[in-house]
Write an enzyme that holds these catalytic residues in place. Structure first.
Site, PDB file in Angstrom:
ATOM      1  N   HIS A   1       0.858  -1.195   0.000  1.00 55.17           N
ATOM      2  CA  HIS A   1       0.000   0.000   0.000  1.00 55.17           C
ATOM      3  C   HIS A   1       0.883   1.230   0.000  1.00 55.17           C
ATOM      4  O   HIS A   1       1.951   1.251   0.596  1.00 55.17           O
ATOM      5  CB  HIS A   1      -0.910   0.018   1.242  1.00 55.17           C
TER       6      HIS A   1
ATOM      7  N   ASP B   1      -7.907  -4.923  -1.025  1.00 56.01           N
ATOM      8  CA  ASP B   1      -8.340  -5.529  -2.295  1.00 56.01           C
ATOM      9  C   ASP B   1      -8.129  -7.038  -2.328  1.00 56.01           C
ATOM     10  O   ASP B   1      -8.838  -7.748  -3.047  1.00 56.01           O
ATOM     11  CB  ASP B   1      -7.568  -4.878  -3.454  1.00 56.01           C
TER      12      ASP B   1
HETATM   13  C1  SDX Z   1      -5.799   0.693  -3.114  1.00 52.55           C
HETATM   14  O1  SDX Z   1      -4.256   5.173  -1.895  1.00 52.55           O
HETATM   15  C2  SDX Z   1      -5.199   4.471  -1.380  1.00 52.55           C
HETATM   16  O2  SDX Z   1      -5.667   4.706  -0.293  1.00 52.55           O
HETATM   17  C3  SDX Z   1      -5.672   3.360  -2.249  1.00 52.55           C
HETATM   18  C4  SDX Z   1      -6.681   2.431  -1.589  1.00 52.55           C
HETATM   19  C5  SDX Z   1      -7.982   3.146  -1.306  1.00 52.55           C
HETATM   20  O3  SDX Z   1      -8.737   2.682  -0.452  1.00 52.55           O
HETATM   21  O4  SDX Z   1      -8.269   4.128  -2.033  1.00 52.55           O
HETATM   22  O5  SDX Z   1      -6.179   1.921  -0.361  1.00 52.55           O
HETATM   23  C6  SDX Z   1      -7.007   1.242  -2.479  1.00 52.55           C
HETATM   24  O6  SDX Z   1      -5.486   1.137  -4.182  1.00 52.55           O
HETATM   25  C7  SDX Z   1      -4.974  -0.351  -2.383  1.00 52.55           C
HETATM   26  C8  SDX Z   1      -3.716  -0.804  -3.216  1.00 52.55           C
HETATM   27  C9  SDX Z   1      -4.186  -1.790  -4.261  1.00 52.55           C
HETATM   28  N1  SDX Z   1      -3.109  -2.047  -5.227  1.00 52.55           N
HETATM   29  C10 SDX Z   1      -2.561  -3.287  -5.295  1.00 52.55           C
HETATM   30  O7  SDX Z   1      -2.817  -4.236  -4.539  1.00 52.55           O
HETATM   31  C11 SDX Z   1      -1.584  -3.432  -6.463  1.00 52.55           C
HETATM   32  C12 SDX Z   1      -0.308  -4.106  -5.928  1.00 52.55           C
HETATM   33  N2  SDX Z   1       0.344  -3.139  -5.037  1.00 52.55           N
HETATM   34  C13 SDX Z   1       1.451  -2.363  -5.613  1.00 52.55           C
HETATM   35  O8  SDX Z   1       1.123  -1.893  -6.899  1.00 52.55           O
HETATM   36  C14 SDX Z   1       1.949  -1.321  -4.634  1.00 52.55           C
HETATM   37  O9  SDX Z   1       2.021  -1.896  -3.404  1.00 52.55           O
HETATM   38  C15 SDX Z   1       1.237   0.004  -4.490  1.00 52.55           C
HETATM   39  C16 SDX Z   1       1.024   0.686  -5.813  1.00 52.55           C
HETATM   40  C17 SDX Z   1      -0.070  -0.161  -3.811  1.00 52.55           C
HETATM   41  C18 SDX Z   1       2.135   0.870  -3.632  1.00 52.55           C
HETATM   42  O10 SDX Z   1       3.323   1.054  -4.392  1.00 52.55           O
HETATM   43  P1  SDX Z   1       4.573   1.776  -3.721  1.00 52.55           P
HETATM   44  O11 SDX Z   1       4.144   3.017  -3.022  1.00 52.55           O
HETATM   45  O12 SDX Z   1       5.656   1.867  -4.746  1.00 52.55           O
HETATM   46  O13 SDX Z   1       5.009   0.709  -2.636  1.00 52.55           O
HETATM   47  P2  SDX Z   1       6.228   0.881  -1.730  1.00 52.55           P
HETATM   48  O14 SDX Z   1       6.889   2.225  -1.885  1.00 52.55           O
HETATM   49  O15 SDX Z   1       5.774   0.502  -0.358  1.00 52.55           O
HETATM   50  O16 SDX Z   1       7.264  -0.214  -2.287  1.00 52.55           O
HETATM   51  C19 SDX Z   1       8.335  -0.598  -1.447  1.00 52.55           C
HETATM   52  C20 SDX Z   1       8.996  -1.782  -2.111  1.00 52.55           C
HETATM   53  C21 SDX Z   1       9.443  -1.523  -3.542  1.00 52.55           C
HETATM   54  O17 SDX Z   1      10.522  -2.393  -3.781  1.00 52.55           O
HETATM   55  P3  SDX Z   1      12.064  -1.867  -3.500  1.00 52.55           P
HETATM   56  O18 SDX Z   1      12.202  -0.629  -4.358  1.00 52.55           O
HETATM   57  O19 SDX Z   1      12.102  -1.573  -2.008  1.00 52.55           O
HETATM   58  O20 SDX Z   1      12.947  -3.005  -3.919  1.00 52.55           O
HETATM   59  O21 SDX Z   1       8.049  -2.852  -2.205  1.00 52.55           O
HETATM   60  C22 SDX Z   1       7.887  -3.210  -3.569  1.00 52.55           C
HETATM   61  C23 SDX Z   1       8.298  -2.009  -4.390  1.00 52.55           C
HETATM   62  O22 SDX Z   1       8.733  -2.423  -5.671  1.00 52.55           O
HETATM   63  N3  SDX Z   1       6.456  -3.533  -3.738  1.00 52.55           N
HETATM   64  C24 SDX Z   1       6.014  -4.708  -4.206  1.00 52.55           C
HETATM   65  C25 SDX Z   1       4.623  -4.623  -4.152  1.00 52.55           C
HETATM   66  N4  SDX Z   1       4.254  -3.430  -3.672  1.00 52.55           N
HETATM   67  C26 SDX Z   1       5.401  -2.753  -3.425  1.00 52.55           C
HETATM   68  N5  SDX Z   1       6.667  -5.811  -4.686  1.00 52.55           N
HETATM   69  C27 SDX Z   1       5.892  -6.836  -5.079  1.00 52.55           C
HETATM   70  N6  SDX Z   1       4.517  -6.839  -5.049  1.00 52.55           N
HETATM   71  C28 SDX Z   1       3.870  -5.749  -4.595  1.00 52.55           C
HETATM   72  N7  SDX Z   1       2.511  -5.752  -4.554  1.00 52.55           N
END
Ligand code: SDX
Length: 436
Positions: free
Chosen positions: A313, A371
């Site tokens: 998230h 989700d």
């Molecule tokens: C919603 O904003 C809101 O409030 C949204 C929401 C709402 O109610 O409106 O909560 C609803 O959109 C929930 C999120 C749903 N999306 C997903 O489930 C899609 C999968 N999740 C990812 O796309 C991701 O987690 C995000 C987009 C949600 C967040 O992305 P960020 O901000 O880039 O995540 P982060 O900065 O915490 O990442 C830290 C690390 C990174 O790797 P490194 O650079 O440290 O090596 O974690 C990795 C990211 O690449 N990472 C993941 C991951 N999510 C983050 N790796 C694998 N799988 C994932 N799902």
């Protein structure tokens, strides 16, 4: 700290290129991070701020929802989401988000009556559905039909009139389940079901979606409770991508129906509200428990764009409190429907178990989000995957209209107009075609 600044006088910015110092106020609210007030920055310093994705930017002041990502805390008007999800009807939470206080019995009855008697659509709007292919994604229908509401409800598009704004909010909250259910019925080639005024919000939605004109249909109480909880848990979430889209659209003075249609469009993305649909599509792609390690490895591979849908998230760097509540509902619905051993759903629970033990996910605090579990529940309840984000939009409409109205009530509208860091060509001489 005061609302309009620190007692200590803010912060000092030193531009080491020019040697100039600039004092900037620090502002804050009831709780949460303080903010550097950069409203006058460009005028004073000739500098922009740069914050793609706005992860360090407060775009507005709001009193509706507060999130503490580290603490896994979500409050709506001060009330914990867990308490609201366990104890309220969705319409109570709608009243709270819109008005700032939980309703008493009479207030709730009046509000529920207002919503109930706005659930029907203008009869001519039914014709819009015939313009779509039967296999259209229902989110495409939602964007189109909700936007078209502004063509039918002119008497509630004057955003300067509080009464018209209230009618528009009630119409949107009341009609969005009807529009959503009709999108599903149309895709199935089934007749539209008119709403029933004797059913509650969640039960009426299940009736309009799964009922048949040929026989009585009473919504299952456990499923209606799960639906009610899903709606509450998805109702509002601070300045997420779709809510920010609604606010940006509203900042130009666009009518509320157009603004909510813009919010639906933004929510559709798989990184946002489309994640619940993406979760199920991912589970189908994984197919079997034996392939989970392969997909976990892909999720960790920086060179692979694959993300584990339903995990992580932007704000919660601990657990998503909504996911904790929904996890309970998921197990309850699976048991009631006897689908715990359903291969796809058993795969989801195995994926959850493995991911929660994997160092990469634990280290990055990538827990299952709202989700992940809503996808499991909706699959178990028999909704087609393409309807998952539609349900998210049904729930989030009250959050969008609450945030939109808060902006409308907040005094003079300021159109959103971010700037940029330009990386293109500098000015160059035009070359006519004959010389190219
Ligand atoms: C919603 O904003 C809101 O409030 C949204 C929401 C709402 O109610 O409106 O909560 C609803 O959109 C929930 C999120 C749903 N999306 C997903 O489930 C899609 C999968 N999740 C990812 O796309 C991701 O987690 C995000 C987009 C949600 C967040 O992305 P960020 O901000 O880039 O995540 P982060 O900065 O915490 O990442 C830290 C690390 C990174 O790797 P490194 O650079 O440290 O090596 O974690 C990795 C990211 O690449 N990472 C993941 C991951 N999510 C983050 N790796 C694998 N799988 C994932 N799902």
């Amino acid at each position: 700290m005061t609302k309009n600044g620190d007692k200590k006088g803010g912060a000092t910015l030193i531009d080491h290129e020019t040697g100039r110092e600039h004092r900037l106020p620090i502002v804050g609210g009831t709780m949460g991070p303080r903010a550097l007030d950069v409203q006058g920055l460009y005028g004073k310093t000739g500098l922009f701020t740069y914050d793609p994705g706005f992860t360090s930017t407060a775009a507005c002041r709001s009193a509706i929802t507060y999130i503490d990502g580290e603490a896994g805390l979500l409050l709506h008007r001060g009330y914990r989401i867990e308490d609201l999800a366990e104890n309220c009807k969705f319409t109570e939470v709608c009243y709270l988000l819109l008005n700032g206080e939980l309703p008493d019995k009479e207030q709730h009855e009046d509000f529920e009556h207002a919503i109930t008697y706005h659930t029907m659509l203008h009869e001519q709007m039914r014709d819009f559905y015939r313009g779509f292919r039967r296999d259209s994604h229902p989110m495409a229908i939602m964007v189109g039909v909700v936007g078209a509401m502004s063509a039918f409800y002119h008497d509630s598009t004057d955003i300067s009139d509080p009464e018209q704004r209230e009618v528009a909010q009630h119409r949107l909250i009341a009609k969005i389940p009807t529009i959503a259910a009709m999108a599903y019925r149309y895709s199935m080639g089934r007749p539209f079901m008119y709403p029933r005024n004797d059913l509650g919000y969640a039960g009426n939605f299940l009736y309009m979606t799964f009922g048949m004109p040929t026989e009585p249909y009473e919504p299952d109480l456990v499923l209606a409770r799960a639906m009610n909880r899903i709606f509450i848990l998805h109702a509002d979430h601070e300045q997420n991508a779709s809510t920010s889209t609604v606010r940006t659209a509203g900042s130009s003075g666009a009518n509320p129906y157009a603004c909510i249609s813009a919010g639906i469009a933004s929510l559709w993305g798989p990184a946002h509200g489309g994640a619940n649909e993406a979760v199920l599509n991912m589970l189908r792609e994984i197919g079997d428990k034996s392939r989970i390690p392969e997909f976990i490895a892909r999720a960790k591979d920086r060179d692979d764009p694959f993300r584990l849908m339903g995990f992580g998230h932007r704000v919660y760097k601990n657990f998503d409190p909504r996911a904790v509540v929904l996890r309970g509902s998921a197990h309850e619905v699976l048991d009631v429907l006897g689908r715990r051993n359903d291969p796809l759903l058993a795969l989801a629970l195995e994926l959850e178990k493995i991911a929660l033990e994997d160092e990469y996910f634990v280290e990055r605090k990538l827990f299952p989000n709202v989700d992940f579990y809503s996808g499991i529940i909706l699959e178990a309840m028999g909704f087609p995957t393409s309807m998952f984000t539609v349900l998210f939009a049904v729930a989030r409409t009250v959050g969008w209209v609450s945030q939109w109205n808060e902006m409308m009530e907040g005094g003079a509208l300021r159109i959103s107009r971010p700037r940029q860091i330009f990386e293109g060509y500098e000015e160059r001489e035009f070359i006519p075609m004959s010389r190219r």
